[in-house]
Scaffold this motif. Structure first.
Motif, PDB file in Angstrom:
ATOM      1  N   GLY A  81      -8.271   8.224   4.286  1.00 26.87           N
ATOM      2  CA  GLY A  81      -8.054   7.679   2.947  1.00 26.87           C
ATOM      3  C   GLY A  81      -6.614   7.675   2.509  1.00 26.87           C
ATOM      4  O   GLY A  81      -6.227   6.914   1.631  1.00 26.87           O
ATOM      5  N   GLY A  82      -5.795   8.555   3.111  1.00 23.17           N
ATOM      6  CA  GLY A  82      -4.367   8.540   2.815  1.00 23.17           C
ATOM      7  C   GLY A  82      -4.046   8.524   1.337  1.00 23.17           C
ATOM      8  O   GLY A  82      -4.382   9.457   0.584  1.00 23.17           O
ATOM      9  N   GLU A  83      -3.409   7.444   0.880  1.00 25.72           N
ATOM     10  CA  GLU A  83      -2.919   7.350  -0.492  1.00 25.72           C
ATOM     11  C   GLU A  83      -4.045   7.444  -1.520  1.00 25.72           C
ATOM     12  O   GLU A  83      -3.813   7.906  -2.641  1.00 25.72           O
ATOM     13  CB  GLU A  83      -2.163   6.027  -0.678  1.00 25.72           C
ATOM     14  N   PHE A  84      -5.236   7.007  -1.164  1.00 28.08           N
ATOM     15  CA  PHE A  84      -6.386   7.163  -2.060  1.00 28.08           C
ATOM     16  C   PHE A  84      -6.613   8.640  -2.356  1.00 28.08           C
ATOM     17  O   PHE A  84      -6.775   9.045  -3.521  1.00 28.08           O
ATOM     18  CB  PHE A  84      -7.632   6.543  -1.418  1.00 28.08           C
ATOM     19  N   ALA A  85      -6.617   9.454  -1.310  1.00 28.85           N
ATOM     20  CA  ALA A  85      -6.823  10.897  -1.471  1.00 28.85           C
ATOM     21  C   ALA A  85      -5.649  11.542  -2.208  1.00 28.85           C
ATOM     22  O   ALA A  85      -5.841  12.417  -3.053  1.00 28.85           O
ATOM     23  CB  ALA A  85      -7.022  11.551  -0.099  1.00 28.85           C
ATOM     24  N   TYR A  86      -4.426  11.090  -1.897  1.00 28.81           N
ATOM     25  CA  TYR A  86      -3.251  11.698  -2.508  1.00 28.81           C
ATOM     26  C   TYR A  86      -3.177  11.400  -4.008  1.00 28.81           C
ATOM     27  O   TYR A  86      -2.776  12.250  -4.804  1.00 28.81           O
ATOM     28  CB  TYR A  86      -1.975  11.217  -1.825  1.00 28.81           C
ATOM     29  N   TYR A  97      -8.643   5.345  -7.440  1.00 32.70           N
ATOM     30  CA  TYR A  97      -9.289   4.042  -7.341  1.00 32.70           C
ATOM     31  C   TYR A  97      -8.247   2.920  -7.305  1.00 32.70           C
ATOM     32  O   TYR A  97      -8.347   2.004  -6.472  1.00 32.70           O
ATOM     33  CB  TYR A  97     -10.235   3.837  -8.527  1.00 32.70           C
ATOM     34  N   ILE A  98      -7.263   2.989  -8.184  1.00 34.85           N
ATOM     35  CA  ILE A  98      -6.216   1.960  -8.234  1.00 34.85           C
ATOM     36  C   ILE A  98      -5.491   1.876  -6.894  1.00 34.85           C
ATOM     37  O   ILE A  98      -5.284   0.787  -6.336  1.00 34.85           O
ATOM     38  CB  ILE A  98      -5.216   2.259  -9.366  1.00 34.85           C
ATOM     39  N   SER A  99      -5.123   3.033  -6.359  1.00 38.98           N
ATOM     40  CA  SER A  99      -4.414   3.078  -5.084  1.00 38.98           C
ATOM     41  C   SER A  99      -5.274   2.487  -3.967  1.00 38.98           C
ATOM     42  O   SER A  99      -4.815   1.640  -3.190  1.00 38.98           O
ATOM     43  CB  SER A  99      -4.041   4.523  -4.744  1.00 38.98           C
ATOM     44  N   GLY A 100      -6.526   2.921  -3.893  1.00 39.95           N
ATOM     45  CA  GLY A 100      -7.424   2.420  -2.853  1.00 39.95           C
ATOM     46  C   GLY A 100      -7.713   0.939  -2.992  1.00 39.95           C
ATOM     47  O   GLY A 100      -7.816   0.220  -1.988  1.00 39.95           O
ATOM     48  N   TRP A 101      -7.840   0.464  -4.222  1.00 45.31           N
ATOM     49  CA  TRP A 101      -8.144  -0.948  -4.478  1.00 45.31           C
ATOM     50  C   TRP A 101      -7.037  -1.855  -3.943  1.00 45.31           C
ATOM     51  O   TRP A 101      -7.294  -2.850  -3.271  1.00 45.31           O
ATOM     52  CB  TRP A 101      -8.331  -1.150  -5.977  1.00 45.31           C
ATOM     53  N   PHE A 102      -5.786  -1.492  -4.235  1.00 44.62           N
ATOM     54  CA  PHE A 102      -4.660  -2.292  -3.758  1.00 44.62           C
ATOM     55  C   PHE A 102      -4.497  -2.202  -2.246  1.00 44.62           C
ATOM     56  O   PHE A 102      -4.219  -3.200  -1.571  1.00 44.62           O
ATOM     57  CB  PHE A 102      -3.367  -1.861  -4.446  1.00 44.62           C
ATOM     58  N   ALA A 328     -13.322   6.395   2.977  1.00 44.52           N
ATOM     59  CA  ALA A 328     -12.924   7.495   2.095  1.00 44.52           C
ATOM     60  C   ALA A 328     -13.312   7.223   0.645  1.00 44.52           C
ATOM     61  O   ALA A 328     -13.766   8.126  -0.070  1.00 44.52           O
ATOM     62  CB  ALA A 328     -11.416   7.718   2.204  1.00 44.52           C
ATOM     63  N   MET A 329     -13.163   5.983   0.197  1.00 43.01           N
ATOM     64  CA  MET A 329     -13.532   5.638  -1.175  1.00 43.01           C
ATOM     65  C   MET A 329     -15.035   5.775  -1.385  1.00 43.01           C
ATOM     66  O   MET A 329     -15.488   6.203  -2.457  1.00 43.01           O
ATOM     67  CB  MET A 329     -13.077   4.211  -1.493  1.00 43.01           C
ATOM     68  N   SER A 330     -15.807   5.428  -0.372  1.00 42.58           N
ATOM     69  CA  SER A 330     -17.260   5.586  -0.462  1.00 42.58           C
ATOM     70  C   SER A 330     -17.644   7.062  -0.442  1.00 42.58           C
ATOM     71  O   SER A 330     -18.492   7.506  -1.217  1.00 42.58           O
ATOM     72  CB  SER A 330     -17.937   4.848   0.694  1.00 42.58           C
ATOM     73  N   LEU A 481     -15.476  16.253  -1.601  1.00 42.21           N
ATOM     74  CA  LEU A 481     -15.836  15.058  -0.854  1.00 42.21           C
ATOM     75  C   LEU A 481     -14.608  14.310  -0.330  1.00 42.21           C
ATOM     76  O   LEU A 481     -14.609  13.832   0.810  1.00 42.21           O
ATOM     77  CB  LEU A 481     -16.662  14.123  -1.742  1.00 42.21           C
ATOM     78  N   ILE A 482     -13.561  14.230  -1.143  1.00 44.59           N
ATOM     79  CA  ILE A 482     -12.383  13.453  -0.756  1.00 44.59           C
ATOM     80  C   ILE A 482     -11.435  14.247   0.124  1.00 44.59           C
ATOM     81  O   ILE A 482     -10.918  13.746   1.127  1.00 44.59           O
ATOM     82  CB  ILE A 482     -11.638  12.961  -2.018  1.00 44.59           C
ATOM     83  N   LEU A 483     -11.206  15.528  -0.241  1.00 49.37           N
ATOM     84  CA  LEU A 483     -10.197  16.333   0.436  1.00 49.37           C
ATOM     85  C   LEU A 483     -10.775  17.380   1.373  1.00 49.37           C
ATOM     86  O   LEU A 483     -10.029  18.009   2.135  1.00 49.37           O
ATOM     87  CB  LEU A 483      -9.307  17.025  -0.605  1.00 49.37           C
TER      88      LEU A 483
END
Length: 495
Positions: A81-86, A97-102, A328-330, A481-483
């Motif tokens: 997930g990288g930046e989504f997780a960060y 969500y914003i990070s993952g969406w882009f 990762a978002m899921s 869940l994410i980290l």
């Protein structure tokens, strides 16, 4: 597990299969892709040979500054997930969500762009074969059924290979990158040593229409696009079969190699003839044309092979990354459960891979011009993701143990790295300013701005739909869940 976390929650995990040289190849192959072979003539027209080389070199240095933050976070949070997780770690679920969406849009579009680049190369070599069954024309670009079918087949092949596991895709990536490097060196040596070429063709070093500084900044602004791919490393961090401490070294090496390859291809193209003539000739493939003129069919075959490897590495690397962000978002309850479903045999996020492939296959139907607008727009998203990463690393690092709020279980004392992460934040904001400020020499066109606004609107609507489901989980549960952390030490977010 903390009492504040529902013990019925299960966190799906990916297998650890990636070796260090495979990860380096994923970062390098994704960073250079097709652009290093297709764009030299266009870029020289905008900035001149030295303007391009200096701009890309400065861009690489800024990427290395930003990559320090990635190294810190990958080392401590080696998860998909990288930046989504960060963004979740440093701020909140909304920012995640914003990070993952882009990122998802940017990565999938680059998959499509690489697939259509393969058709572009074949159109230059075999125009009569590719230009079959014209479907329509959109934004001045003629769309042919043949190139759509080629892109579809290519994406389909790499999707199947990735479903079968990163052992296959990682090994292939390294082989492709090795062939690419040999091809670039062969072309550069052949072009610069030929009696038909001259280094005097590289003058004037900058485009006369604008100042040297403006020329360099024009190229620096595309650095997020030129080097996007090194950030594929954190997407695959959960699958490292080695210590996550090595991640930063692999990223820096990939960026340096990418900068060298870009510069060599500018040099190999520019020595063939006065660079203004090459950039103004409007060839379908400027570098391919001059290489064929100087080195003949043999040289074109070597160049086409290197370009094919660049396309394959970009396509493969961004398929891996886009699927991991979706996974990762899921897993973090932002997207529906299906995106985190794992294959019963290969333990890969097969639904996320298929979804990314389907979206990428749709894109070529809109024509490469429209696709280019979306990719230009995605540079904004990548820059936003860079900011989230550098901000989170800055927040994680402390000047000393006496800092207010210092927690030894969460924070790291490193004044030097904290300064670098601050510089990374400034660099990320600078990229955004160069892309969005109307008077900037690298400002996005109106079409890309419209695409950006449309994607923001769609993202806002989707978030409102998912918000109720996401609100069911506490921050501690989402952190698990994410980290993958049983305890989450940052203060509870305020939403």
């Amino acid at each position: 597990m903390s009492d504040r976390i529902d013990k019925s929650l299960t966190r799906k995990k990916l297998d650890k299969t990636l070796k260090p040289h495979w990860v380096w190849a994923i970062a390098l192959g994704s960073s250079i892709g097709w652009a290093s072979f297709v764009m030299p003539a266009t870029w020289m027209g905008e900035a001149g040979p030295l303007g391009v080389i200096l701009g890309l070199t400065l861009g690489a240095l800024l990427m290395i500054v930003i990559s320090i933050s990635y190294g810190v976070l990958i080392r401590n949070y080696p998860v998909s997930g990288g930046e989504f997780a960060y963004a979740f770690l440093g701020l909140s679920r909304l920012h995640a969500y914003i990070s993952g969406w882009f990122l998802t849009l940017g990565y999938i579009c680059i998959v499509a762009l690489n697939a259509t680049a393969f058709s572009l190369m074949l159109k230059f070599i075999f125009p009569n074969f590719i230009e079959q069954v014209k479907v329509y024309e959109i934004a001045g670009w003629e769309v042919y059924l043949t190139e759509i079918l080629l892109a579809t087949i290519l994406i389909g092949i790499f999707t199947v290979l990735n479903i079968r596991g990163t052992t296959i895709s990682g090994r292939m990536q390294f082989i492709f990158v090795a062939i690419l490097i040999v091809g670039v060196l062969t072309i550069t040596i052949g072009m610069t040593s030929s009696a038909e070429t001259s280094f005097s063709n590289l003058t004037p070093l900058f485009t006369p229409e604008i100042s040297a500084l403006a020329a360099i900044l024009t190229i620096v602004a595309i650095a997020p696009f030129a080097y996007v791919g090194f950030d594929n490393v954190p997407q695959a961090a959960e699958e490292f079969k080695f210590s996550s401490k090595k991640a930063l070294t692999l990223i820096v090496l990939a960026i340096l190699f990418a900068a060298a390859i870009y510069s060599l291809m500018i040099l190999a193209t520019g020595v063939a003839a006065p660079w203004q003539e090459i950039s103004q000739a409007n060839h379908a493939w400027g570098t391919g044309f001059v290489v064929q003129e100087v080195l003949g069919t043999g040289g074109l075959i070597v160049l086409a092979t290197a370009l094919t490897m660049g396309i394959f590495t970009g396509l493969n690397g961004f398929l891996i990354s886009s699927s991991r962000v979706l996974f990762a978002m899921s897993r973090g309850k932002v997207l529906p459960k299906a995106f985190s479903n794992l294959h019963s045999r290969y333990n890969t996020p097969y639904f996320a891979l298929i979804f990314a492939a389907v979206i990428a296959i749709i894109a070529p139907w809109f024509g490469r011009e429209v696709l280019g607008w979306v990719v230009d727009m995605s540079s904004v998203g990548v820059s936003i993701a860079f900011f989230y990463t550098t901000y989170t690393a800055y927040k994680l690092l402390k000047w000393s143990e006496q800092d207010e709020g210092y927690n030894p279980e969460l924070h790291i004392v490193s004044p030097g790295k904290k300064v670098v992460t601050l510089l990374g934040m400034i660099a990320s904001v600078s990229f955004l300013v160069l892309l969005l400020y109307p008077e900037s020499p690298a400002a996005l066109g109106m079409e890309s701005i419209v695409a950006l606004l449309v994607w923001i609107a769609i993202g806002a609507i989707f978030y409102m739909i998912r918000r109720k489901e996401l609100a069911k989980y506490t921050r501690e549960e989402l952190a698990y869940l994410i980290l993958g952390k049983d305890q989450f030490k940052l203060k509870k977010e305020e939403e």
